[in-house]
Motif scaffolding. Structure first.
Motif, PDB file in Angstrom:
ATOM      1  N   CYS A  95       0.834  -1.202   0.000  1.00 34.98           N
ATOM      2  CA  CYS A  95       0.000   0.000   0.000  1.00 34.98           C
ATOM      3  C   CYS A  95       0.872   1.258   0.000  1.00 34.98           C
ATOM      4  O   CYS A  95       2.027   1.229   0.418  1.00 34.98           O
ATOM      5  CB  CYS A  95      -0.904  -0.022   1.232  1.00 34.98           C
TER       6      CYS A  95
ATOM      7  N   ASP B 135       0.437   3.703   1.919  1.00 33.80           N
ATOM      8  CA  ASP B 135       0.385   4.243   3.290  1.00 33.80           C
ATOM      9  C   ASP B 135       1.779   4.657   3.786  1.00 33.80           C
ATOM     10  O   ASP B 135       2.735   3.879   3.693  1.00 33.80           O
ATOM     11  CB  ASP B 135      -0.214   3.177   4.217  1.00 33.80           C
TER      12      ASP B 135
ATOM     13  N   GLY C 111      -4.202   0.644  -1.316  1.00 32.93           N
ATOM     14  CA  GLY C 111      -4.868  -0.617  -0.992  1.00 32.93           C
ATOM     15  C   GLY C 111      -4.153  -1.878  -1.415  1.00 32.93           C
ATOM     16  O   GLY C 111      -4.730  -2.954  -1.374  1.00 32.93           O
TER      17      GLY C 111
ATOM     18  N   HIS D 111      -1.778  -4.180   5.304  1.00 33.55           N
ATOM     19  CA  HIS D 111      -1.394  -3.659   6.624  1.00 33.55           C
ATOM     20  C   HIS D 111      -2.615  -3.287   7.454  1.00 33.55           C
ATOM     21  O   HIS D 111      -3.708  -3.108   6.919  1.00 33.55           O
ATOM     22  CB  HIS D 111      -0.488  -2.436   6.446  1.00 33.55           C
TER      23      HIS D 111
ATOM     24  N   CYS E 101      -5.795   0.015   7.224  1.00 33.22           N
ATOM     25  CA  CYS E 101      -5.696   0.489   5.833  1.00 33.22           C
ATOM     26  C   CYS E 101      -6.928   1.331   5.466  1.00 33.22           C
ATOM     27  O   CYS E 101      -8.061   0.846   5.516  1.00 33.22           O
ATOM     28  CB  CYS E 101      -5.564  -0.696   4.881  1.00 33.22           C
ATOM     29  N   GLY E 102      -6.681   2.580   5.094  1.00 32.08           N
ATOM     30  CA  GLY E 102      -7.771   3.498   4.745  1.00 32.08           C
ATOM     31  C   GLY E 102      -8.555   3.032   3.533  1.00 32.08           C
ATOM     32  O   GLY E 102      -9.757   3.277   3.424  1.00 32.08           O
TER      33      GLY E 102
HETATM   34 ZN   LIG Z   1      -3.369   0.962   3.081  1.00 28.89          ZN
END
Ligand SMILES: [Zn+2]
Length: 203
Positions: A22, A24, A47, A83, A86-87
């Motif tokens: 991701c 992130d 994602g 992870h 995760c948004g």
């Molecule tokens: Zn993520």
């Protein structure tokens, strides 16, 4: 480091792994995998999604990176790493089928099969060894890794290299708060993410 980079510049890159994770900011790939320059060919997106090949308006960026890593660089393994927190997974859980389609919403459609997989009562849920998932987001984060590995296997270069025994596929889950990585073990229909004991990531 300067000497190592000079050597890599001279000899070119020969990474042994494609690592897909991701975007992130809390994921630092070199820390998670104890790797340095030249070790990992990295793909990052929102994602850690792998659009299936030939998908209508599929994604050429991820597919191109997979093709290049497997066919040209000859990597020995591909790892899909999700992870905690995760948004993208949170957004998928909150998504509504109707409404405006922004680039982000269009991209997240590649995560819909993960949602469907989680809702499929006929399948056993992917799980963590040792504890139950904290919530629906964590469950989806795990399920998404399993699902995206399936998309990965459908890519022709991956399918061929796996068939010929030249490529291994791995699933990974990184828990940010625990600073702990979990590796996916598959036995039949069972998908269990096991603690990676060898690397103390909190050190
Ligand atoms: Zn993520």
């Amino acid at each position: 480091m300067r000497g190592e980079l000079a050597r890599l510049a001279r000899e070119g890159q020969r990474p042994s792994q494609l690592f897909l994770t991701c975007a992130d900011s809390r994921l630092v790939t070199s820390m998670i995998t104890s790797s340095g320059p030249g070790d990992l060919f990295v793909v990052r997106n929102v994602g850690n999604l792998v659009p299936p090949p030939g998908h209508e308006s599929g994604d050429d960026s991820v597919a191109a990176a997979i093709e290049y890593a497997v066919d040209v660089l000859g990597v020995r393994s591909v790892t899909v790493c999700g992870h905690s927190g995760c948004g993208a997974m949170q957004a998928l859980l909150n998504s509504e089928p109707t409404g405006a389609r922004t680039p982000l919403q269009r991209w997240l459609r590649h995560g819909l099969p993960s949602l469907e997989r989680m809702a499929d009562g006929g399948r056993r849920w992917a799980r963590l060894a040792g504890r139950a998932p904290a919530d629906a987001v964590e469950q989806l984060c795990l399920t998404n890794v399993v699902q995206q590995l399936e998309h990965l296997r459908a890519h022709p270069s991956v399918a061929r290299a796996v068939r010929e025994g030249e490529l291994e596929l791995h699933g990974m889950y990184f828990h940010v708060g625990e600073a702990q990585a979990y590796l996916l073990a598959e036995t039949g229909e069972e998908h269990v993410f096991d603690h990676v004991g060898v690397t103390d990531l909190s050190a």
